[in-house]
Design a protein around this motif. Structure first.
Motif, PDB file in Angstrom:
ATOM      1  N   HIS A 137       0.831  -1.206   0.000  1.00  0.00           N
ATOM      2  CA  HIS A 137       0.000   0.000   0.000  1.00  0.00           C
ATOM      3  C   HIS A 137       0.866   1.258   0.000  1.00  0.00           C
ATOM      4  CE1 HIS A 137      -3.944  -1.781   0.208  1.00  0.00           C
ATOM      5  NE2 HIS A 137      -3.615  -2.519   1.258  1.00  0.00           N
ATOM      6  N   LYS A 140       1.889   1.924  -3.491  1.00  0.00           N
ATOM      7  CA  LYS A 140       0.795   2.466  -4.286  1.00  0.00           C
ATOM      8  C   LYS A 140       0.611   3.954  -4.015  1.00  0.00           C
ATOM      9  CE  LYS A 140      -1.815  -1.878  -4.633  1.00  0.00           C
ATOM     10  NZ  LYS A 140      -3.057  -2.604  -4.214  1.00  0.00           N
ATOM     11  N   GLY A 143       2.831   5.966  -5.953  1.00  0.00           N
ATOM     12  CA  GLY A 143       2.684   5.872  -7.395  1.00  0.00           C
ATOM     13  C   GLY A 143       3.515   4.773  -8.028  1.00  0.00           C
ATOM     14  N   ILE A 144       3.852   3.748  -7.258  1.00  0.00           N
ATOM     15  CA  ILE A 144       4.664   2.640  -7.764  1.00  0.00           C
ATOM     16  C   ILE A 144       3.812   1.381  -7.776  1.00  0.00           C
ATOM     17  CG2 ILE A 144       6.724   1.227  -7.371  1.00  0.00           C
ATOM     18  CD1 ILE A 144       7.893   3.632  -5.847  1.00  0.00           C
ATOM     19  N   ASP A 145       3.753   0.716  -8.891  1.00  0.00           N
ATOM     20  CA  ASP A 145       2.949  -0.492  -9.038  1.00  0.00           C
ATOM     21  C   ASP A 145       3.662  -1.666  -8.368  1.00  0.00           C
ATOM     22  OD1 ASP A 145       1.295  -2.550  -9.767  1.00  0.00           O
ATOM     23  OD2 ASP A 145       1.754  -2.451 -11.918  1.00  0.00           O
ATOM     24  N   PRO A 146       3.042  -2.295  -7.322  1.00  0.00           N
ATOM     25  CA  PRO A 146       3.688  -3.427  -6.657  1.00  0.00           C
ATOM     26  C   PRO A 146       3.247  -4.789  -7.203  1.00  0.00           C
ATOM     27  CG  PRO A 146       1.814  -2.736  -5.358  1.00  0.00           C
ATOM     28  CD  PRO A 146       1.808  -1.881  -6.611  1.00  0.00           C
ATOM     29  N   ALA A 147       2.547  -4.804  -8.325  1.00  0.00           N
ATOM     30  CA  ALA A 147       1.923  -6.047  -8.799  1.00  0.00           C
ATOM     31  C   ALA A 147       2.954  -7.112  -9.146  1.00  0.00           C
ATOM     32  CB  ALA A 147       1.058  -5.743 -10.033  1.00  0.00           C
ATOM     33  N   ARG A 150       7.049  -7.526  -8.660  1.00  0.00           N
ATOM     34  CA  ARG A 150       7.690  -6.239  -8.375  1.00  0.00           C
ATOM     35  C   ARG A 150       7.835  -6.001  -6.871  1.00  0.00           C
ATOM     36  NH1 ARG A 150       7.874  -2.143 -12.289  1.00  0.00           N
ATOM     37  NH2 ARG A 150       7.160  -0.550 -10.814  1.00  0.00           N
TER      38      ARG A 150
END
Length: 359
Positions: A137, A140, A143-147, A150
């Motif tokens: 979280h 996020k 602004g960084i995608d943790p999907a 990653r």
């Protein structure tokens, strides 16, 4: 010296036999780093080297930060003593980063993303440790995608950068804490000093071992590994056995226990994973080859330091350990196996029933 003597000296050097450390953190300090991606079995690896230590004792040492769990040496988790972590990271983090560079490019984790992620993590753990989900979280919000992969790779990068380290567990969930809150400052150590220090402590805690064993375990380049060994070679003894050169600290061994002596070790125990070229020393005459089954490491039963079978654990209302033996055991050997099971039960705080499969 023969193969049997090498196996027995290793058991002594690693603390599976002979002098046991009193505290869990002393075990970790003795072995420098202990592979620990499977948390529960890794605690047993510490416990059986620490006198009468229980699972609760090891867990408490971890909770209090006397033992840390982080990525070091290779791209996997290890238990490390807090006082060793800074120089170990300084020595091995560049090698890990180099080995993972192509994967990080695939995931789009360039220097800027890494910098922003580290800042987000620093803010998140400033007050107290955070779970993996909470840190996702935080990414996020930045602004960084943790999907996908990653998140785990960004967490590992933060560990290698000295931003995050293991915190106490929250229930069954692991947390990450601020690195500086759990890792004490230490003196500056040059690269050559660190190479010598790692070589000295590896061969003291795992010898007799070969240079190739050391290289695989440490992830150092061949040139660096040789430099480290050459720096301490005068402190070590060497022996040639079956065409291999083994190095060891003659002062590291203590008195062996009465024979027969049995040990239950898990798949990533250092008695297995700390060797590559000479891992076959563990294999007894009844079972030639490595301690693997279709490429996967086994939980092995060692008798006098050599493999005589494997074991698996079944948990229901009680704990049952089923052993598969490569040969029948003599009466004294079976008593030794049962004594090893009793020690495992004492570590867990529960009785353990024995079931033997014939092979």
């Amino acid at each position: 010296m023969n193969v049997e003597a090498i196996a027995q000296r290793r058991m002594l050097a690693q603390g599976l036999w002979g002098r046991r450390e009193e505290r869990p953190e002393d075990v970790v300090r003795r072995l420098v780093a202990m592979q620990a991606q499977d948390f529960a079995p890794a605690k047993w690896a510490i416990g059986q080297r620490a006198g009468a230590a229980t699972d609760h004792d090891v867990e408490r040492a971890f909770t209090e930060g006397r033992i840390l769990r982080t990525h070091v040496l290779r791209p996997t988790w290890h238990f490390v003593h807090p006082e060793d972590l800074r120089w170990l990271l300084g020595l091995t983090a560049p090698r890990i980063l180099s080995r993972m560079a192509s994967r990080h490019r695939e995931l789009g984790l360039d220097a800027e993303v890494r910098r922003r992620a580290n800042r987000a993590f620093e803010r998140a753990v400033a007050e107290h440790p955070q779970t993996r989900e909470e840190l996702a979280h935080a990414l996020k919000w930045a602004g960084i995608d943790p999907a996908g992969q990653r998140l785990p790779h960004l967490l590992m990068l933060a560990e290698l950068d000295g931003v995050l380290v293991s915190g106490p567990r929250r229930g069954k969930q692991h947390t990450y804490a601020a690195f500086d809150a759990r890792v004490p400052p230490g003196p500056a150590v040059s690269r050559d000093e660190a190479l010598a220090l790692l070589a000295r402590r590896y061969f003291a805690s795992r010898g007799p071992a070969t240079l190739r064993d050391f290289l695989q375990w440490s992830s150092l380049t061949a040139a660096e590994g040789r430099r480290g060994l050459e720096a301490v070679a005068g402190e070590l003894e060497r022996v040639e056995v079956d065409g291999r050169t083994y190095w060891f600290d003659p002062a590291a061994a203590s008195e062996a226990p009465p024979s027969p002596a049995a040990n239950l070790v898990h798949v990533y125990d250092e008695i297995v994973i700390a060797y590559s070229e000479s891992r076959d020393v563990l294999s007894g005459p009844e079972r030639a080859g490595f301690v693997t089954d279709r490429g996967a490491f086994l939980r092995v039963i060692l008798l006098n330091g050599r493999m005589v079978g494997r074991w698996r654990e079944n948990r229901g209302r009680s704990i049952e350990v089923t052993v598969s033996l490569y040969r029948p055991l003599a009466r004294a050997e079976e008593r030794a196996l049962r004594a090893a099971l009793e020690r495992y039960g004492a570590f867990l705080g529960e009785p353990v029933a024995l079931s033997i499969d014939g092979m």
